[in-house]
Write an enzyme that holds these catalytic residues in place. Structure first.
Site, mmCIF file in Angstrom:
data_model
loop_
_atom_site.group_PDB
_atom_site.id
_atom_site.type_symbol
_atom_site.label_atom_id
_atom_site.label_comp_id
_atom_site.label_asym_id
_atom_site.label_seq_id
_atom_site.Cartn_x
_atom_site.Cartn_y
_atom_site.Cartn_z
ATOM 1 N N ASN A 9 6.373 69.183 -20.385
ATOM 2 C CA ASN A 9 6.690 68.221 -21.571
ATOM 3 C C ASN A 9 5.348 68.146 -22.302
ATOM 4 O O ASN A 9 4.612 67.518 -21.770
ATOM 5 C CB ASN A 9 7.194 66.920 -20.816
ATOM 6 C CG ASN A 9 7.207 65.940 -21.900
ATOM 7 O OD1 ASN A 9 7.061 66.169 -23.124
ATOM 8 N ND2 ASN A 9 7.407 64.598 -21.484
ATOM 9 N N LYS A 11 4.719 66.378 -24.726
ATOM 10 C CA LYS A 11 4.291 65.118 -25.755
ATOM 11 C C LYS A 11 4.146 65.145 -27.004
ATOM 12 O O LYS A 11 4.372 66.387 -27.679
ATOM 13 C CB LYS A 11 3.572 64.100 -24.777
ATOM 14 C CG LYS A 11 4.174 64.056 -23.257
ATOM 15 C CD LYS A 11 3.451 62.957 -22.572
ATOM 16 C CE LYS A 11 3.800 63.222 -21.037
ATOM 17 N NZ LYS A 11 3.647 61.699 -20.066
ATOM 18 N N HIS A 96 13.301 59.563 -21.407
ATOM 19 C CA HIS A 96 11.904 59.853 -21.007
ATOM 20 C C HIS A 96 11.444 58.289 -20.734
ATOM 21 O O HIS A 96 11.834 57.337 -21.767
ATOM 22 C CB HIS A 96 10.984 60.558 -21.662
ATOM 23 C CG HIS A 96 9.799 60.718 -20.795
ATOM 24 N ND1 HIS A 96 8.692 59.915 -21.074
ATOM 25 C CD2 HIS A 96 9.341 61.888 -20.362
ATOM 26 C CE1 HIS A 96 7.529 60.380 -20.274
ATOM 27 N NE2 HIS A 96 8.113 61.385 -19.893
ATOM 28 N N GLU A 98 8.552 57.000 -21.487
ATOM 29 C CA GLU A 98 7.915 56.467 -22.808
ATOM 30 C C GLU A 98 8.740 56.265 -23.829
ATOM 31 O O GLU A 98 8.595 55.278 -24.718
ATOM 32 C CB GLU A 98 6.957 57.752 -23.064
ATOM 33 C CG GLU A 98 5.861 57.833 -22.215
ATOM 34 C CD GLU A 98 5.189 59.263 -21.953
ATOM 35 O OE1 GLU A 98 5.395 60.008 -22.608
ATOM 36 O OE2 GLU A 98 4.452 59.432 -21.217
ATOM 37 N N GLU A 168 11.210 60.181 -12.441
ATOM 38 C CA GLU A 168 9.976 60.114 -12.949
ATOM 39 C C GLU A 168 9.498 58.457 -12.665
ATOM 40 O O GLU A 168 9.404 57.811 -13.534
ATOM 41 C CB GLU A 168 9.716 60.392 -14.240
ATOM 42 C CG GLU A 168 10.165 61.875 -14.700
ATOM 43 C CD GLU A 168 9.277 62.232 -15.671
ATOM 44 O OE1 GLU A 168 8.662 63.456 -15.550
ATOM 45 O OE2 GLU A 168 9.471 61.962 -16.847
ATOM 46 N N GLY A 174 1.278 60.557 -15.832
ATOM 47 C CA GLY A 174 0.097 60.616 -16.844
ATOM 48 C C GLY A 174 -1.312 59.857 -16.000
ATOM 49 O O GLY A 174 -2.077 59.604 -16.715
ATOM 50 N N SER A 213 2.581 63.618 -12.560
ATOM 51 C CA SER A 213 1.253 63.982 -12.112
ATOM 52 C C SER A 213 1.507 65.242 -11.042
ATOM 53 O O SER A 213 0.764 65.463 -10.263
ATOM 54 C CB SER A 213 0.266 63.126 -11.687
ATOM 55 O OG SER A 213 -0.058 61.895 -12.555
HETATM 56 C C1 PEP Z 1 5.971 63.514 -18.016
HETATM 57 O O1 PEP Z 1 5.549 63.106 -19.203
HETATM 58 O O2 PEP Z 1 7.278 63.555 -17.813
HETATM 59 C C2 PEP Z 1 5.082 63.510 -16.953
HETATM 60 C C3 PEP Z 1 5.635 63.711 -15.713
HETATM 61 O O3 PEP Z 1 3.809 63.680 -17.405
HETATM 62 P P1 PEP Z 1 2.545 63.921 -16.316
HETATM 63 O O4 PEP Z 1 2.834 65.017 -15.495
HETATM 64 O O5 PEP Z 1 1.389 64.057 -17.263
HETATM 65 O O6 PEP Z 1 2.367 62.698 -15.176
#
Ligand code: PEP
Length: 253
Positions: A9, A11, A96, A98, A168, A174, A213
């Protein structure tokens, strides 16, 4: 037996020059042949044409990061499932955290987007997950149930067949703080059991990814868990060697 899936992803990141370098490096790592374990990147909409030009004919697929719940009309700024299909997208991320926290996307809207993606023929990756506050209050399962039930009520359990879910935990996205493999597996087992209570065969086939992460250093442990069918990867998907390293762990799992 479910096969693993690794999805990046990007972003709100990228540039024409940077994308080209990143994808060429990724292809140098994973090769240009069909891949035994699915690998894809979900990119900002304006780059879909470029990503398609670089990835078409390789084993790496591509997708969008969001889809409109509407098909067409006066919806400024929206991108429809049909438009993503025209750009060759195989996947789209839906719901997601976000989108939920920063853009007011409700459980019901996320479910509608899932349905829009399916109707367009794109595989939605439907994200669910609790905040740190919710985990600390001990309501992780209640939150996951609420998010999932919005989808089940809207589309029915059979509608999950052919889709993908991603657990998630918001506190791990992040932040560099990853859920432990057993935390991830417990949450993902809860999700699978809830679906199995409606239709065991759908639950058994459904890929549930972990996101938060994921790095080359923790991917093997996460992907070894029985309910973790791969990863949704943010930050590490912007570094070709790291993303390929995570994909390799899925291949070896
Ligand atoms: C995500 O945005 O779906 C995500 C898991 O980000 P990160 O791997 O940076 O935590």
């Amino acid at each position: 037996m479910r096969s693993k899936v690794v999805v990046g992803n990007w972003k709100l990141n990228g540039s024409l020059a940077g994308n080209e370098t990143l994808l060429k490096e990724l292809l140098a790592e994973v090769g240009r042949e069909p891949l035994p374990v699915a690998c894809a990147v979900c990119v900002p909409t304006p780059y879909l044409w470029q990503v398609r030009a670089l990835l078409e004919g390789t084993g790496v697929a591509w997708g969008g990061q969001d889809v409109s719940r509407f098909g067409a009309g006066a919806y400024t700024g929206e991108v429809s499932g049909a438009m993503l299909v025209e750009h060759g997208c195989r996947y789209v991320i839906v719901g997601h955290s976000e989108r939920r926290s920063l853009f007011g996307e409700t459980d019901a809207i996320a479910a509608e987007k899932y349905v829009a993606a399916r109707k367009s023929g794109i595989t939605p990756i439907f994200c669910v997950g609790e905040t740190l506050d919710e985990r600390d209050k001990g309501i992780t399962e209640a939150v996951l149930a609420r998010q999932l039930d919005a989808l089940l009520e809207k589309y029915g359990v059979a509608g999950l067949d052919g889709g993908i879910l991603a657990y998630e935990p918001v506190w791990a996205i992040g932040t560099g703080r990853t859920a432990t493999a057993s935390q991830a597996d417990a949450a993902q087992r809860f999700i699978r059991d809830r679906i199995a209570a409606k239709e065991a065969s759908v639950a058994a086939r459904l890929p549930i990814l972990y996101g938060g992460s994921v790095k080359p250093s923790n991917a093997a442990e996460l992907f070894a868990m029985p309910n973790v069918d791969g990863g949704l990867v943010g930050g590490a998907s912007l570094v070709a060697k790291d993303f390929a390293g995570i994909w390799r762990e899925a291949l070896n799992a």
